[in-house]
Design a protein around this motif. Structure first.
Motif, PDB file in Angstrom:
ATOM      1  N   ALA A 101    -106.541 -20.589  81.177  1.00 16.27           N
ATOM      2  CA  ALA A 101    -107.697 -19.745  81.505  1.00 16.27           C
ATOM      3  C   ALA A 101    -108.700 -19.791  80.358  1.00 16.27           C
ATOM      4  N   ALA A 102    -108.191 -19.733  79.123  1.00 17.46           N
ATOM      5  CA  ALA A 102    -109.059 -19.775  77.949  1.00 17.46           C
ATOM      6  C   ALA A 102    -109.812 -21.101  77.891  1.00 17.46           C
ATOM      7  N   LEU A 103    -109.114 -22.140  78.240  1.00 18.50           N
ATOM      8  CA  LEU A 103    -109.719 -23.476  78.243  1.00 18.50           C
ATOM      9  C   LEU A 103    -110.894 -23.538  79.204  1.00 18.50           C
ATOM     10  N   GLY A 148    -125.496 -25.242  67.344  1.00 16.62           N
ATOM     11  CA  GLY A 148    -124.486 -26.066  67.986  1.00 16.62           C
ATOM     12  C   GLY A 148    -123.227 -26.190  67.160  1.00 16.62           C
ATOM     13  N   ARG A 149    -122.238 -26.840  67.778  1.00 24.44           N
ATOM     14  CA  ARG A 149    -120.985 -27.156  67.070  1.00 24.44           C
ATOM     15  C   ARG A 149    -120.800 -28.645  67.177  1.00 24.44           C
ATOM     16  N   SER A 150    -120.218 -29.216  66.173  1.00 22.52           N
ATOM     17  CA  SER A 150    -119.920 -30.641  66.266  1.00 22.52           C
ATOM     18  C   SER A 150    -118.671 -30.971  65.456  1.00 22.52           C
ATOM     19  N   LYS A 210    -114.277 -35.500  65.070  1.00 18.59           N
ATOM     20  CA  LYS A 210    -113.355 -35.844  66.162  1.00 18.59           C
ATOM     21  C   LYS A 210    -113.730 -34.973  67.349  1.00 18.59           C
ATOM     22  N   LEU A 211    -114.542 -35.503  68.218  1.00 23.11           N
ATOM     23  CA  LEU A 211    -115.110 -34.694  69.302  1.00 23.11           C
ATOM     24  C   LEU A 211    -114.186 -34.560  70.509  1.00 23.11           C
ATOM     25  N   ARG A 212    -114.269 -33.393  71.101  1.00 20.66           N
ATOM     26  CA  ARG A 212    -113.648 -33.206  72.420  1.00 20.66           C
ATOM     27  C   ARG A 212    -114.697 -33.520  73.478  1.00 20.66           C
ATOM     28  N   ASN A 213    -115.862 -32.891  73.333  1.00 28.19           N
ATOM     29  CA  ASN A 213    -116.936 -33.065  74.305  1.00 28.19           C
ATOM     30  C   ASN A 213    -118.074 -33.872  73.667  1.00 28.19           C
ATOM     31  N   GLN A 214    -118.370 -35.028  74.221  1.00 29.77           N
ATOM     32  CA  GLN A 214    -119.426 -35.892  73.659  1.00 29.77           C
ATOM     33  C   GLN A 214    -120.794 -35.200  73.646  1.00 29.77           C
ATOM     34  N   ALA A 215    -120.939 -34.163  74.490  1.00 30.85           N
ATOM     35  CA  ALA A 215    -122.207 -33.418  74.494  1.00 30.85           C
ATOM     36  C   ALA A 215    -122.407 -32.681  73.169  1.00 30.85           C
ATOM     37  N   ASN A 216    -121.333 -32.540  72.396  1.00 32.21           N
ATOM     38  CA  ASN A 216    -121.436 -31.872  71.088  1.00 32.21           C
ATOM     39  C   ASN A 216    -121.696 -32.863  69.944  1.00 32.21           C
ATOM     40  N   LEU A 217    -122.135 -34.047  70.291  1.00 28.15           N
ATOM     41  CA  LEU A 217    -122.451 -35.054  69.276  1.00 28.15           C
ATOM     42  C   LEU A 217    -123.439 -34.459  68.264  1.00 28.15           C
ATOM     43  N   ALA A 246    -118.852 -25.264  57.517  1.00 24.75           N
ATOM     44  CA  ALA A 246    -117.582 -25.909  57.891  1.00 24.75           C
ATOM     45  C   ALA A 246    -116.778 -25.021  58.844  1.00 24.75           C
ATOM     46  N   ILE A 247    -116.086 -25.643  59.791  1.00 28.72           N
ATOM     47  CA  ILE A 247    -115.151 -24.913  60.664  1.00 28.72           C
ATOM     48  C   ILE A 247    -113.747 -25.382  60.317  1.00 28.72           C
ATOM     49  N   ILE A 248    -112.932 -24.432  59.882  1.00 32.36           N
ATOM     50  CA  ILE A 248    -111.564 -24.762  59.475  1.00 32.36           C
ATOM     51  C   ILE A 248    -110.601 -24.344  60.586  1.00 32.36           C
ATOM     52  N   LEU A 267    -104.698 -19.852  65.649  1.00 33.86           N
ATOM     53  CA  LEU A 267    -105.115 -19.613  67.032  1.00 33.86           C
ATOM     54  C   LEU A 267    -105.610 -20.892  67.731  1.00 33.86           C
ATOM     55  N   CYS A 268    -106.212 -21.780  66.964  1.00 33.13           N
ATOM     56  CA  CYS A 268    -106.853 -22.974  67.534  1.00 33.13           C
ATOM     57  C   CYS A 268    -105.845 -24.056  67.917  1.00 33.13           C
ATOM     58  N   THR A 269    -104.621 -23.955  67.362  1.00 27.22           N
ATOM     59  CA  THR A 269    -103.647 -25.036  67.571  1.00 27.22           C
ATOM     60  C   THR A 269    -103.231 -25.156  69.044  1.00 27.22           C
ATOM     61  N   VAL A 270    -103.387 -24.041  69.798  1.00 27.09           N
ATOM     62  CA  VAL A 270    -103.036 -24.065  71.229  1.00 27.09           C
ATOM     63  C   VAL A 270    -103.756 -25.221  71.937  1.00 27.09           C
ATOM     64  N   CYS A 271    -104.991 -25.491  71.530  1.00 30.29           N
ATOM     65  CA  CYS A 271    -105.774 -26.534  72.200  1.00 30.29           C
ATOM     66  C   CYS A 271    -106.202 -27.676  71.274  1.00 30.29           C
ATOM     67  N   HIS A 272    -105.993 -27.530  69.961  1.00 25.16           N
ATOM     68  CA  HIS A 272    -106.421 -28.602  69.046  1.00 25.16           C
ATOM     69  C   HIS A 272    -105.297 -29.061  68.116  1.00 25.16           C
ATOM     70  N   GLY A 273    -104.114 -28.447  68.251  1.00 30.42           N
ATOM     71  CA  GLY A 273    -103.035 -28.706  67.297  1.00 30.42           C
ATOM     72  C   GLY A 273    -102.181 -29.922  67.616  1.00 30.42           C
ATOM     73  N   TYR A 308    -110.722 -32.980  82.124  1.00 36.16           N
ATOM     74  CA  TYR A 308    -112.137 -32.744  81.795  1.00 36.16           C
ATOM     75  C   TYR A 308    -112.642 -33.548  80.600  1.00 36.16           C
ATOM     76  N   TYR A 309    -111.738 -33.911  79.703  1.00 39.78           N
ATOM     77  CA  TYR A 309    -112.178 -34.628  78.487  1.00 39.78           C
ATOM     78  C   TYR A 309    -111.340 -35.889  78.282  1.00 39.78           C
ATOM     79  N   PRO A 310    -111.573 -36.898  79.113  1.00 40.56           N
ATOM     80  CA  PRO A 310    -110.744 -38.109  79.038  1.00 40.56           C
ATOM     81  C   PRO A 310    -110.778 -38.784  77.657  1.00 40.56           C
ATOM     82  N   LEU A 331    -110.305 -29.517  58.313  1.00 40.50           N
ATOM     83  CA  LEU A 331    -111.680 -29.411  58.804  1.00 40.50           C
ATOM     84  C   LEU A 331    -111.693 -29.797  60.281  1.00 40.50           C
ATOM     85  N   ARG A 332    -112.077 -28.830  61.127  1.00 38.75           N
ATOM     86  CA  ARG A 332    -112.133 -29.124  62.561  1.00 38.75           C
ATOM     87  C   ARG A 332    -113.514 -29.638  62.955  1.00 38.75           C
ATOM     88  N   GLY A 333    -114.534 -29.168  62.232  1.00 41.25           N
ATOM     89  CA  GLY A 333    -115.902 -29.574  62.545  1.00 41.25           C
ATOM     90  C   GLY A 333    -116.898 -28.698  61.822  1.00 41.25           C
TER      91      GLY A 333
HETATM   92  C1  HEC Z   1    -108.086 -22.555  74.980  1.00 38.78           C
HETATM   93  C2  HEC Z   1    -108.318 -23.828  74.362  1.00 38.78           C
HETATM   94  C3  HEC Z   1    -109.095 -23.846  73.067  1.00 38.78           C
HETATM   95  C4  HEC Z   1    -108.824 -23.137  71.935  1.00 38.78           C
HETATM   96  C5  HEC Z   1    -107.704 -22.122  71.693  1.00 38.78           C
HETATM   97  C6  HEC Z   1    -109.806 -23.550  70.965  1.00 38.78           C
HETATM   98  N1  HEC Z   1    -110.633 -24.498  71.501  1.00 38.78           N
HETATM   99 FE1  HEC Z   1    -112.099 -25.528  70.511  1.00 38.78          FE
HETATM  100  N2  HEC Z   1    -112.598 -26.449  72.233  1.00 38.78           N
HETATM  101  C7  HEC Z   1    -111.985 -26.265  73.451  1.00 38.78           C
HETATM  102  C8  HEC Z   1    -112.768 -26.901  74.491  1.00 38.78           C
HETATM  103  C9  HEC Z   1    -112.449 -26.917  75.963  1.00 38.78           C
HETATM  104  C10 HEC Z   1    -113.880 -27.477  73.828  1.00 38.78           C
HETATM  105  C11 HEC Z   1    -115.036 -28.219  74.476  1.00 38.78           C
HETATM  106  C12 HEC Z   1    -116.045 -27.138  74.841  1.00 38.78           C
HETATM  107  C13 HEC Z   1    -117.447 -27.581  74.772  1.00 38.78           C
HETATM  108  O1  HEC Z   1    -117.848 -28.312  75.640  1.00 38.78           O
HETATM  109  O2  HEC Z   1    -118.140 -27.165  73.824  1.00 38.78           O
HETATM  110  C14 HEC Z   1    -113.745 -27.167  72.425  1.00 38.78           C
HETATM  111  C15 HEC Z   1    -114.638 -27.576  71.478  1.00 38.78           C
HETATM  112  C16 HEC Z   1    -114.574 -27.235  70.151  1.00 38.78           C
HETATM  113  C17 HEC Z   1    -115.523 -27.658  69.146  1.00 38.78           C
HETATM  114  C18 HEC Z   1    -116.791 -28.470  69.383  1.00 38.78           C
HETATM  115  C19 HEC Z   1    -116.680 -29.897  69.009  1.00 38.78           C
HETATM  116  C20 HEC Z   1    -116.002 -30.763  70.038  1.00 38.78           C
HETATM  117  O3  HEC Z   1    -114.959 -31.324  69.669  1.00 38.78           O
HETATM  118  O4  HEC Z   1    -116.480 -30.879  71.178  1.00 38.78           O
HETATM  119  C21 HEC Z   1    -115.111 -27.113  67.969  1.00 38.78           C
HETATM  120  C22 HEC Z   1    -115.772 -27.279  66.609  1.00 38.78           C
HETATM  121  C23 HEC Z   1    -113.929 -26.328  68.254  1.00 38.78           C
HETATM  122  N3  HEC Z   1    -113.617 -26.442  69.588  1.00 38.78           N
HETATM  123  C24 HEC Z   1    -113.252 -25.594  67.308  1.00 38.78           C
HETATM  124  C25 HEC Z   1    -112.248 -24.684  67.638  1.00 38.78           C
HETATM  125  C26 HEC Z   1    -111.690 -23.740  66.684  1.00 38.78           C
HETATM  126  C27 HEC Z   1    -112.074 -23.631  65.224  1.00 38.78           C
HETATM  127  C28 HEC Z   1    -110.779 -22.999  67.362  1.00 38.78           C
HETATM  128  C29 HEC Z   1    -109.985 -21.828  66.848  1.00 38.78           C
HETATM  129  C30 HEC Z   1    -110.753 -20.697  66.351  1.00 38.78           C
HETATM  130  C31 HEC Z   1    -110.752 -23.496  68.725  1.00 38.78           C
HETATM  131  N4  HEC Z   1    -111.666 -24.497  68.854  1.00 38.78           N
HETATM  132  C32 HEC Z   1    -109.892 -23.037  69.692  1.00 38.78           C
HETATM  133  C33 HEC Z   1    -110.816 -25.584  73.666  1.00 38.78           C
HETATM  134  C34 HEC Z   1    -110.232 -24.694  72.776  1.00 38.78           C
END
Ligand code: HEC
Length: 201
Positions: free
Chosen positions: A78-80, A102-104, A107-114, A150-152, A156-162, A176-178, A190-192
């Protein structure tokens, strides 16, 4: 006589070396001091722009975190969904009147965040010098200010980035993010970056 002259010569040579060493120390002390003054005044001169950048980013960061936490209370998936839909909306809401945010990431998830071009060298610098994650100000070609923070990665973030992401989350990410590069991060890494552009005052 010759040997006396010789030793006098040696002594004066030694003295010269001492004087030279002292001189080098003196010069480098002044140089260091000068550098310190330059870097302090640079940091001092940038202080208002740094505060302005922080102020502009605050609602963006707060709303992102609020959406994330609300979603996580229900489930990671749901959070995703919330993150996927809300994050771009929040960025455009906060952007107005010559202000953009913006955020960038490297190592991008969404290319729109270039990242805009001026952000990339700072991301590289954060990666090269992990000890200095201080905010940066860049003066852009049109004279406006670019602010970067910087975003460290937090636990909490590891659920989706760990490193150990659950299968249901991985499935949604794959859908959604092939080309997702934003997994496998460790806490503290450093996450971004957050960035903001605003007119110089
Ligand atoms: C529930 C899943 C989830 C969690 C938890 C989460 N993220 Fe993300 N993150 C995403 C998704 C989905 C996107 C793409 C969203 C978008 O289009 O901006 C994203 C995008 C980002 C981006 C933008 C750059 C990119 O790669 O597109 C950054 C920076 C980021 N996350 C940092 C964090 C940080 C820091 C935390 C912890 C505080 C975190 N995220 C927690 C799902 C998550």
């Amino acid at each position: 006589m010759i040997s006396t002259l010789h030793s006098i010569g040696k002594i004066s040579l030694k003295m010269n070396q001492v004087t030279l060493t002292k001189l080098v120390i003196e010069v480098s002390r002044h140089w260091l001091l000068a550098q310190l003054v330059v870097s302090c005044s640079a940091a001092f001169g940038q202080a208002p722009a740094i505060s302005r950048g922080q102020e502009i980013l605050l609602p963006f960061k707060q709303q992102l975190m609020q959406s994330l936490q609300e979603g996580l209370q229900e489930s990671p998936v749901a959070a995703l969904d919330i993150c996927r839909i809300k994050a771009p909306e929040i960025a455009s809401l906060v952007s107005s009147n010559g202000i953009r945010v913006g955020r960038s990431s490297h190592k991008l998830r969404n290319q729109a965040n270039l990242a805009p071009a001026w952000v990339n060298p700072v991301i590289q610098d954060y990666l090269d010098t992990p000890d200095d994650r201080s905010p940066r100000i860049v003066t852009l070609d049109d004279g406006s200010n670019g602010y970067i923070e910087a975003i460290i990665l937090q636990p909490l973030c590891t659920v989706c980035h760990g490193e150990n992401i659950s299968q249901p989350v991985l499935d949604v990410l794959a859908e959604y993010y092939p080309g997702d590069q934003a997994t496998g991060f460790a806490v503290g890494e450093l996450r971004g970056v957050f960035w903001a552009v605003f007119p110089a005052e």
